[in-house]
Design an enzyme around this catalytic site. Structure first.
Site, PDB file in Angstrom:
ATOM      1  N   HIS A 159       0.492  -1.305   0.140  1.00 21.88           N
ATOM      2  CA  HIS A 159       0.139   0.190  -0.043  1.00 21.88           C
ATOM      3  C   HIS A 159       0.742   1.225  -0.104  1.00 21.88           C
ATOM      4  O   HIS A 159       0.627   1.984  -0.735  1.00 21.88           O
ATOM      5  CB  HIS A 159      -1.014   0.102   1.418  1.00 21.88           C
ATOM      6  CG  HIS A 159      -1.789   1.423   1.379  1.00 21.88           C
ATOM      7  ND1 HIS A 159      -0.778   1.856   2.564  1.00 21.88           N
ATOM      8  CD2 HIS A 159      -2.380   1.811   0.989  1.00 21.88           C
ATOM      9  CE1 HIS A 159      -2.275   3.053   2.343  1.00 21.88           C
ATOM     10  NE2 HIS A 159      -3.060   2.701   1.554  1.00 21.88           N
ATOM     11  N   GLU A 181      -4.204   8.180   7.350  1.00 20.91           N
ATOM     12  CA  GLU A 181      -4.979   6.928   6.846  1.00 20.91           C
ATOM     13  C   GLU A 181      -5.735   5.724   7.869  1.00 20.91           C
ATOM     14  O   GLU A 181      -6.355   5.247   8.175  1.00 20.91           O
ATOM     15  CB  GLU A 181      -4.957   6.562   5.494  1.00 20.91           C
ATOM     16  CG  GLU A 181      -5.160   5.274   4.589  1.00 20.91           C
ATOM     17  CD  GLU A 181      -4.959   5.521   2.797  1.00 20.91           C
ATOM     18  OE1 GLU A 181      -4.021   5.619   2.965  1.00 20.91           O
ATOM     19  OE2 GLU A 181      -5.426   4.356   2.379  1.00 20.91           O
ATOM     20  N   GLU A 205       1.960   1.604  -3.180  1.00 18.98           N
ATOM     21  CA  GLU A 205       0.937   2.412  -4.009  1.00 18.98           C
ATOM     22  C   GLU A 205       1.226   3.613  -4.190  1.00 18.98           C
ATOM     23  O   GLU A 205       0.967   4.648  -4.891  1.00 18.98           O
ATOM     24  CB  GLU A 205      -0.080   1.851  -3.926  1.00 18.98           C
ATOM     25  CG  GLU A 205      -1.745   2.316  -4.581  1.00 18.98           C
ATOM     26  CD  GLU A 205      -2.699   3.070  -3.575  1.00 18.98           C
ATOM     27  OE1 GLU A 205      -3.366   2.072  -3.260  1.00 18.98           O
ATOM     28  OE2 GLU A 205      -2.929   4.222  -3.807  1.00 18.98           O
ATOM     29  N   HIS A 206       0.817   4.516  -2.289  1.00 21.87           N
ATOM     30  CA  HIS A 206       0.768   6.294  -2.844  1.00 21.87           C
ATOM     31  C   HIS A 206       2.028   6.313  -2.993  1.00 21.87           C
ATOM     32  O   HIS A 206       2.458   7.744  -3.892  1.00 21.87           O
ATOM     33  CB  HIS A 206       1.251   5.828  -1.591  1.00 21.87           C
ATOM     34  CG  HIS A 206      -0.236   6.354  -0.435  1.00 21.87           C
ATOM     35  ND1 HIS A 206      -0.321   7.138  -0.346  1.00 21.87           N
ATOM     36  CD2 HIS A 206      -1.227   5.608  -0.277  1.00 21.87           C
ATOM     37  CE1 HIS A 206      -2.046   7.126   0.335  1.00 21.87           C
ATOM     38  NE2 HIS A 206      -1.859   5.523   0.687  1.00 21.87           N
TER      39      HIS A 206
END
Lengths: 430, 428
Positions: free
Chosen positions: A69, A144, A72-73
């Protein structure tokens, strides 16, 4: 390189597919007359891939939870700037997501498609991680994580996965934890990138107002070949049995919510289109709004419109999950299990089967209205070794006998877990 | 390319709007009924669509109704309650597969159109009123729906901000009514509400996609012919052009991330000529990944995971929502206001303005590819006097100048600050 045309006579639609020389598999689903185009590229790498053996290596690499994840950022940033800034010039609306077994990057546009596709293909091939930019992201991802920590529907699901799975990394939070992301560095980001972001491990799906040749021209220009082989995912042994049959957490909420999972035996390969069709029909026959079970749960005030069910299936894991809000999740679970026992005794009836089959078929065809649905579905299916039109044919051809055979391997009442999220104990009402 | 919308009046203030479009594999028909938001009636009206879609005379129980829908290839029967300006919008509708995909070529379009009419005009009545057990069932579910809004803190914070901001306005009333009043609703109340809605509500029927629109029109025409329409409601929304003083409220809650919501009055609303300039200004401010809020509050200062602005032109307000750590609340608030100031001062480049317009154009042009998107788009224009297609908005949008944007931003004033404050440490 020849584009193969795949047509559905039943539906009248068609798409084109090819394996590009770089190894990337490309699918282009043309929807004439539509204004928008949706493109998504994904790699078969997600939150469950925390242990792997790089090609030609013997040691197992372990990476921190949440790194897929984080990656991905970070991919949105390259040396020459931010992908969002580039998309701003073409007018595309872009996004990305990381799931258990995939990371995907996408955009939707109504003009300048080729420019946007170039941006998309460039961003997945231009990793750029520095101490500074990795550090900056930690704050944002930390926020997040906290946002998801507050979300009872997210927590009820992960608690269920922890209740069902002893060892499989499926139960790890996709974004990781504040502690695990503290261990993410440019080095381990590059390691994961180099191993998993390989065209041989990736699929591009485009649907909408688009011509296959236009897509392939950009793919030819942009996709570089990569001789690295894809790593071998390492997964621990996972027993058939669940860890515990119940898990509970309290939250600042008014309405309790639950997930009830039935863990299944899994093999080395994914479920087939036939099996998915059979399971969908079973579940709708058992629990849709036209079922006896739904009526009983509703009449006893145990469910509302939030009630749903799905077949949660991937490499190394499979479970049927019922979920929803309920004033008494334990009672709801009991009734669901009673209905399942009855179903195992009597089988699915001819009438329930016919009706469920029509419903599943109709919903699957209706889904093809949307370029977004089509592209995401094709991506998922490609990684699972399944195919879109074949999946619909399987639904149309499923028989009652097949459904009742499949039922025997699913919904084991003795291998289930209930996850509940309840209001704070001293809550007296809002 | 989206197809043209055809509108015709079935009877006074009941419009039948059609976009026939064979690109889609489904058809969709919805009936939206508008009534003024009122504390006394909000709860019973909120309940009405759910009671109507529970069952009807031809399918007198929930299960048989849904069995019929399943047999018709998983057709959906949907119901909803929304707020558009100071009006409560009650919707019931059906969505169904096109006839040509039915495995035995069954006629789905006409069956589902008739079903929708039955739901609306021919409900299940016993002794001249709705069946008590069905009404009680839907009351219970509506109360749970109200409770579920408490579960989602993002939604909860936004609702509380709106209620505080508009506490002296009709808009402050919840679209779902309130639990106490809902619990007291009787079958007779629902029956009266039902009669009243058909007689007096402003009604928009939207038929979209691949369906037999001519027969749908006839079915609705015959149904409405039997209704005596009179005392049609007034559709007026109170627009407060600017805020005179700022209201602030902070509620503590056992949550990990605080939720900050700031409500502003935009001055421009409904069909004011400045509305498009306001929309562009707000998009520039906080509605794209290149907006001032995203680039500064999130990216540059890492203060929030999400921080965005939304324009409600039917009420003339803008809501800025963000998820932020408790210790950064004041900083985030200050930076949000600072970024709005930047736009008022004209501190944005031509490139930023162009990027914003391109993004808005993309949003407008995508609407025609989705049936539900098209429906929402036109329903939100219900009080404009006429429907305009997305391309008209795009034209209007591209004609907006830099000065227009600065002038629109200048008129945006802060009205209310609300936050659900979590339980982490305070700022040092």
């Amino acid at each position: 390189m020849i584009l193969k045309e795949v047509k559905s006579t039943r539906i009248g639609d068609k798409y084109f597919c090819v394996e590009h020389k770089s190894g990337l598999r490309v699918f282009v689903y043309t929807k004439p007359g539509f204004s928008s185009t949706y493109a998504i590229i994904g790699t078969k790498y997600g939150s469950i891939n925390t242990s792997f053996k790089s090609c030609g290596q013997n040691e197992v690499t372990k990476v921190p939870d949440g790194i897929a994840h984080y990656l991905e950022h970070k991919l949105f940033e390259s040396e020459d700037g931010d992908a969002f800034a580039k998309y701003a010039k073409t007018g595309a609306c872009a996004n990305a997501y990381t799931s258990f077994d995939m990371t995907c990057y996408l955009f939707s546009c109504t003009e300048k498609f080729e420019e946007s596709l170039k941006i998309l293909l460039d961003l997945v091939q231009s990793p750029y991680f520095t101490e500074a930019n990795v550090e900056k992201e930690r704050g944002i991802i930390g926020q997040e994580i906290k946002m998801y920590d507050d979300d009872p529907s997210w927590r009820v699901m992960f608690n269920l996965l922890r209740a069902m799975y002893h060892n499989h990394p499926i139960k790890v939070d996709i974004a990781g934890t504040i502690e695990s992301i503290a261990q993410i560095t440019p080095d381990n980001l590059y390691k994961c990138y180099n191993d998993f972001y390989n065209p041989n491990n990736m699929v591009l799906c485009v649907a909408g107002n688009v011509k296959p040749d236009d897509v392939m021209r950009i793919v030819d220009e942009s996709m570089k070949s990569n001789d690295n082989k894809v790593p071998e995912g390492i997964f621990p042994e996972e027993p058939y049995n669940v860890v515990t049959d119940r898990i509970e957490q309290h939250f600042e909420i008014a309405m309790p919510t639950f997930q009830l999972g039935f863990k299944e035996k899994v093999g080395k390969t994914r479920a087939t289109d036939e099996q998915i069709a059979q399971t969908d029909i079973i579940l709708h026959a058992l629990a849709s709004k036209s079922s006896k079970l739904y009526k009983k749960l509703m009449d006893e005030n145990l469910i509302n419109d939030s009630f749903g069910y799905e077949y949660f299936e991937g490499l190394g894991y499979a479970a049927v999950i019922f979920s929803g809000e309920s004033s008494n999740p334990d009672k709801a679970a009991k009734i669901i299990k009673q209905a399942i026992e009855e179903l195992h005794t009597n089988g699915v009836s001819q009438e329930d089967f016919e009706r469920a089959k029509k419903l599943v078929y109709g919903r699957n065809v209706a889904m093809l209205n949307s370029s977004e649905n089509i592209s995401n579905a094709m991506m998922n299916l490609a990684f699972a070794g399944r195919e879109l039109f074949h999946a619909i044919e399987c639904i149309a051809n499923t028989t009652l006998e097949q459904v009742n055979d499949r039922l025997k391997q699913q919904l084991d009442n003795n291998n289930s877990s209930l996850s509940v999220v309840l209001p704070m104990p001293d809550k007296k009402g809002i | 390319m989206e197809k043209k919308l055809f509108r015709c009046e079935i009877c006074k203030e009941v419009n039948f709007d059609v976009i026939k479009d064979e690109r889609f594999k489904t058809g969709r028909i919805s009936v939206t009924m508008f009534l003024p938001l009122n504390k006394l009636t909000a709860s019973v009206y909120a309940l009405l669509p759910f009671v109507l879609t529970h069952s009807c005379r031809k399918y007198p129980d929930f299960t048989s109704l849904h069995q019929q829908l399943a047999t018709l290839y998983g057709a959906s029967l949907f119901s909803d309650v929304n707020k558009i300006g100071d009006m409560q919008a009650l919707t019931v509708g059906v969505s169904f597969l096109d006839d040509k995909f039915a495995l035995e070529k069954e006629n789905l379009s006409s069956q589902l159109t008739q079903l929708l009419c039955d739901i609306l005009f021919d409900p299940l009545l016993e002794n001249g009123t709705f069946k008590e057990e069905n009404v009680n069932q839907e009351k219970r579910q509506l109360i749970e729906l109200i409770d579920s809004e408490y579960n989602d803190k993002r939604i909860l914070a936004k609702i509380r901000c709106e209620q505080l901001m508009c506490k002296d306005e009709k808009f402050g009333i919840s679209r779902l009514g309130d639990k106490n009043t809902v619990s007291k609703v009787t079958p007779d109340n629902i029956f009266e509400a039902w009669k009243n809605v058909l007689k007096t509500a402003r009604i928009e029927i939207m038929a979209l996609g691949d369906l037999d629109e001519k027969s749908a029109l006839n079915v609705f025409k015959s149904a409405f012919a039997k209704i005596k329409r009179e005392n049609i409601v007034d559709c007026k929304t109170q627009i407060i052009k600017e805020a005179n003083e700022v209201k602030e409220q902070y509620d503590s809650m056992d949550i990990a991330q605080s939720k900050l919501v700031m409500g502003f009055r935009t001055h421009a609303a409904l069909t004011d000529p400045e509305v498009m300039a306001a929309r562009v200004a707000i998009a520039l401010f906080g509605a794209t990944p290149q907006s001032k809020l995203f680039l500064n509050v999130r990216e540059k200062l890492s203060l929030c995971y999400y921080c965005s602005a939304k324009y409600d032109r039917n009420k003339g307000i803008m809501m800025v929502q963000s998820g932020v750590e408790k210790k950064n609340l004041e900083k985030a608030k200050a930076e949000i206001l600072n970024q709005l100031e930047e736009i008022k001062k004209g501190n944005f480049t031509e490139a930023e303005l162009d990027d914003t317009k391109r993004s808005l154009a993309n949003s407008y042009r995508t609407i025609g590819d989705f049936l539900s998107g098209l429906e929402n788009f036109y329903i939100s224009q219900s009080f404009d006097g006429k429907f305009l297609p997305p391309e008209e908005f795009v034209k209007n949008m591209y004609n907006t100048s830099r000065e227009d944007v600065i002038n629109a931003a200048a008129k945006i004033t802060l009205d209310t600050v609300y936050a659900l404050v979590g339980n982490e440490e305070d700022a040092q």
